[in-house]
Design a protein around this motif. Structure first.
Motif, PDB file in Angstrom:
ATOM      1  N   ALA A 110       0.832  -1.212   0.000  1.00 54.32           N
ATOM      2  CA  ALA A 110       0.000   0.000   0.000  1.00 54.32           C
ATOM      3  C   ALA A 110       0.861   1.254   0.000  1.00 54.32           C
ATOM      4  O   ALA A 110       1.988   1.247   0.483  1.00 54.32           O
ATOM      5  N   ASP A 111       0.310   2.315  -0.547  1.00 57.58           N
ATOM      6  CA  ASP A 111       0.915   3.642  -0.433  1.00 57.58           C
ATOM      7  C   ASP A 111       0.303   4.281   0.801  1.00 57.58           C
ATOM      8  O   ASP A 111      -0.919   4.462   0.866  1.00 57.58           O
ATOM      9  N   VAL A 112       1.125   4.615   1.792  1.00 61.52           N
ATOM     10  CA  VAL A 112       0.626   5.078   3.086  1.00 61.52           C
ATOM     11  C   VAL A 112       1.135   6.480   3.377  1.00 61.52           C
ATOM     12  O   VAL A 112       2.312   6.778   3.182  1.00 61.52           O
ATOM     13  N   THR A 113       0.232   7.333   3.862  1.00 62.71           N
ATOM     14  CA  THR A 113       0.593   8.655   4.361  1.00 62.71           C
ATOM     15  C   THR A 113       0.111   8.743   5.803  1.00 62.71           C
ATOM     16  O   THR A 113      -1.048   8.440   6.079  1.00 62.71           O
ATOM     17  N   ILE A 114       1.005   9.130   6.708  1.00 61.72           N
ATOM     18  CA  ILE A 114       0.647   9.311   8.109  1.00 61.72           C
ATOM     19  C   ILE A 114       0.549  10.805   8.372  1.00 61.72           C
ATOM     20  O   ILE A 114       1.485  11.550   8.096  1.00 61.72           O
ATOM     21  N   TYR A 115      -0.596  11.228   8.887  1.00 60.49           N
ATOM     22  CA  TYR A 115      -0.844  12.641   9.175  1.00 60.49           C
ATOM     23  C   TYR A 115      -0.665  12.891  10.665  1.00 60.49           C
ATOM     24  O   TYR A 115      -1.323  12.270  11.492  1.00 60.49           O
ATOM     25  N   GLU A 116       0.232  13.788  11.011  1.00 59.56           N
ATOM     26  CA  GLU A 116       0.552  14.128  12.397  1.00 59.56           C
ATOM     27  C   GLU A 116       0.679  15.643  12.481  1.00 59.56           C
ATOM     28  O   GLU A 116       1.378  16.240  11.656  1.00 59.56           O
ATOM     29  N   PRO A 117       0.032  16.294  13.452  1.00 59.32           N
ATOM     30  CA  PRO A 117       0.084  17.758  13.513  1.00 59.32           C
ATOM     31  C   PRO A 117       1.440  18.319  13.937  1.00 59.32           C
ATOM     32  O   PRO A 117       1.732  19.471  13.667  1.00 59.32           O
ATOM     33  N   GLN A 118       2.268  17.526  14.582  1.00 59.25           N
ATOM     34  CA  GLN A 118       3.579  18.011  15.008  1.00 59.25           C
ATOM     35  C   GLN A 118       4.628  17.706  13.937  1.00 59.25           C
ATOM     36  O   GLN A 118       4.524  16.711  13.221  1.00 59.25           O
ATOM     37  N   THR A 119       5.647  18.550  13.875  1.00 60.05           N
ATOM     38  CA  THR A 119       6.761  18.277  12.965  1.00 60.05           C
ATOM     39  C   THR A 119       7.645  17.194  13.567  1.00 60.05           C
ATOM     40  O   THR A 119       7.589  16.912  14.762  1.00 60.05           O
ATOM     41  N   ARG A 120       8.487  16.595  12.754  1.00 63.97           N
ATOM     42  CA  ARG A 120       9.397  15.570  13.292  1.00 63.97           C
ATOM     43  C   ARG A 120      10.344  16.158  14.328  1.00 63.97           C
ATOM     44  O   ARG A 120      10.728  15.496  15.273  1.00 63.97           O
ATOM     45  N   GLU A 121      10.709  17.442  14.164  1.00 59.75           N
ATOM     46  CA  GLU A 121      11.576  18.091  15.143  1.00 59.75           C
ATOM     47  C   GLU A 121      10.860  18.252  16.489  1.00 59.75           C
ATOM     48  O   GLU A 121      11.466  18.056  17.542  1.00 59.75           O
ATOM     49  N   GLN A 122       9.579  18.612  16.443  1.00 55.45           N
ATOM     50  CA  GLN A 122       8.808  18.736  17.684  1.00 55.45           C
ATOM     51  C   GLN A 122       8.674  17.378  18.386  1.00 55.45           C
ATOM     52  O   GLN A 122       8.794  17.285  19.603  1.00 55.45           O
ATOM     53  N   ALA A 129      10.715  14.740  18.031  1.00 53.30           N
ATOM     54  CA  ALA A 129      12.040  14.308  18.509  1.00 53.30           C
ATOM     55  C   ALA A 129      12.482  15.095  19.733  1.00 53.30           C
ATOM     56  O   ALA A 129      13.166  14.561  20.604  1.00 53.30           O
ATOM     57  N   GLY A 130      12.090  16.368  19.827  1.00 53.92           N
ATOM     58  CA  GLY A 130      12.503  17.201  20.944  1.00 53.92           C
ATOM     59  C   GLY A 130      11.585  17.132  22.147  1.00 53.92           C
ATOM     60  O   GLY A 130      11.898  17.661  23.213  1.00 53.92           O
ATOM     61  N   GLY A 131      10.440  16.464  21.993  1.00 49.64           N
ATOM     62  CA  GLY A 131       9.472  16.379  23.086  1.00 49.64           C
ATOM     63  C   GLY A 131       9.743  15.200  23.998  1.00 49.64           C
ATOM     64  O   GLY A 131      10.634  14.394  23.776  1.00 49.64           O
ATOM     65  N   ARG A 132       8.930  15.129  25.042  1.00 54.43           N
ATOM     66  CA  ARG A 132       9.094  14.004  25.950  1.00 54.43           C
ATOM     67  C   ARG A 132       8.368  12.780  25.412  1.00 54.43           C
ATOM     68  O   ARG A 132       7.391  12.888  24.679  1.00 54.43           O
ATOM     69  N   MET A 133       8.851  11.621  25.781  1.00 51.33           N
ATOM     70  CA  MET A 133       8.239  10.374  25.354  1.00 51.33           C
ATOM     71  C   MET A 133       6.898  10.211  26.063  1.00 51.33           C
ATOM     72  O   MET A 133       6.826  10.238  27.291  1.00 51.33           O
ATOM     73  N   LEU A 134       5.820  10.053  25.306  1.00 48.15           N
ATOM     74  CA  LEU A 134       4.495   9.999  25.888  1.00 48.15           C
ATOM     75  C   LEU A 134       4.149   8.628  26.466  1.00 48.15           C
ATOM     76  O   LEU A 134       3.292   8.509  27.318  1.00 48.15           O
ATOM     77  N   ASN A 135       4.779   7.584  25.977  1.00 47.69           N
ATOM     78  CA  ASN A 135       4.552   6.257  26.535  1.00 47.69           C
ATOM     79  C   ASN A 135       5.756   5.374  26.249  1.00 47.69           C
ATOM     80  O   ASN A 135       6.628   5.731  25.478  1.00 47.69           O
ATOM     81  N   THR A 136       5.795   4.244  26.868  1.00 45.57           N
ATOM     82  CA  THR A 136       6.937   3.338  26.692  1.00 45.57           C
ATOM     83  C   THR A 136       6.516   2.020  26.068  1.00 45.57           C
ATOM     84  O   THR A 136       7.185   1.023  26.231  1.00 45.57           O
ATOM     85  N   VAL A 137       5.412   2.027  25.351  1.00 43.06           N
ATOM     86  CA  VAL A 137       4.923   0.803  24.734  1.00 43.06           C
ATOM     87  C   VAL A 137       5.957   0.212  23.772  1.00 43.06           C
ATOM     88  O   VAL A 137       5.987  -0.992  23.548  1.00 43.06           O
ATOM     89  N   ALA A 138       6.844   1.034  23.226  1.00 41.81           N
ATOM     90  CA  ALA A 138       7.856   0.538  22.300  1.00 41.81           C
ATOM     91  C   ALA A 138       8.779  -0.475  22.945  1.00 41.81           C
ATOM     92  O   ALA A 138       9.415  -1.263  22.264  1.00 41.81           O
ATOM     93  N   HIS A 139       8.857  -0.476  24.256  1.00 47.02           N
ATOM     94  CA  HIS A 139       9.737  -1.414  24.940  1.00 47.02           C
ATOM     95  C   HIS A 139       9.012  -2.659  25.450  1.00 47.02           C
ATOM     96  O   HIS A 139       9.627  -3.508  26.070  1.00 47.02           O
TER      97      HIS A 139
END
Length: 74
Positions: free
Chosen positions: A28-40, A42-52
């Protein structure tokens, strides 16, 4: 899945990213829409730790993504 499928995903959280990766791997061709920029993000705090969480890490590894050392998974 047809390679002409176009999918838009709202939100750039862990679930959205896993869904997007899975859909791309199926052609599939996928586009993910997110209101924050990648810099925002990357510079923000981690909202959850589900990745671990072991289940999430195993799903990622099954899709060819392996950023974790064995001792990082809890």
């Amino acid at each position: 899945m047809s390679s002409t499928a176009n999918v838009g995903i709202i939100g750039g959280g862990v679930s959205a990213l896993h869904l997007g990766i899975g859909l791309v791997s199926e052609g599939a061709d996928v586009t993910i829409y997110e209101p924050q920029t990648r810099e925002q993000i990357a510079g923000g705090r981690m909202l959850n730790t589900v990745a671990h969480m072991p289940d999430t890490v195993e799903r990622a590894r099954a899709m060819g993504i392996d950023f974790w050392r064995g001792d990082d998974v809890r």
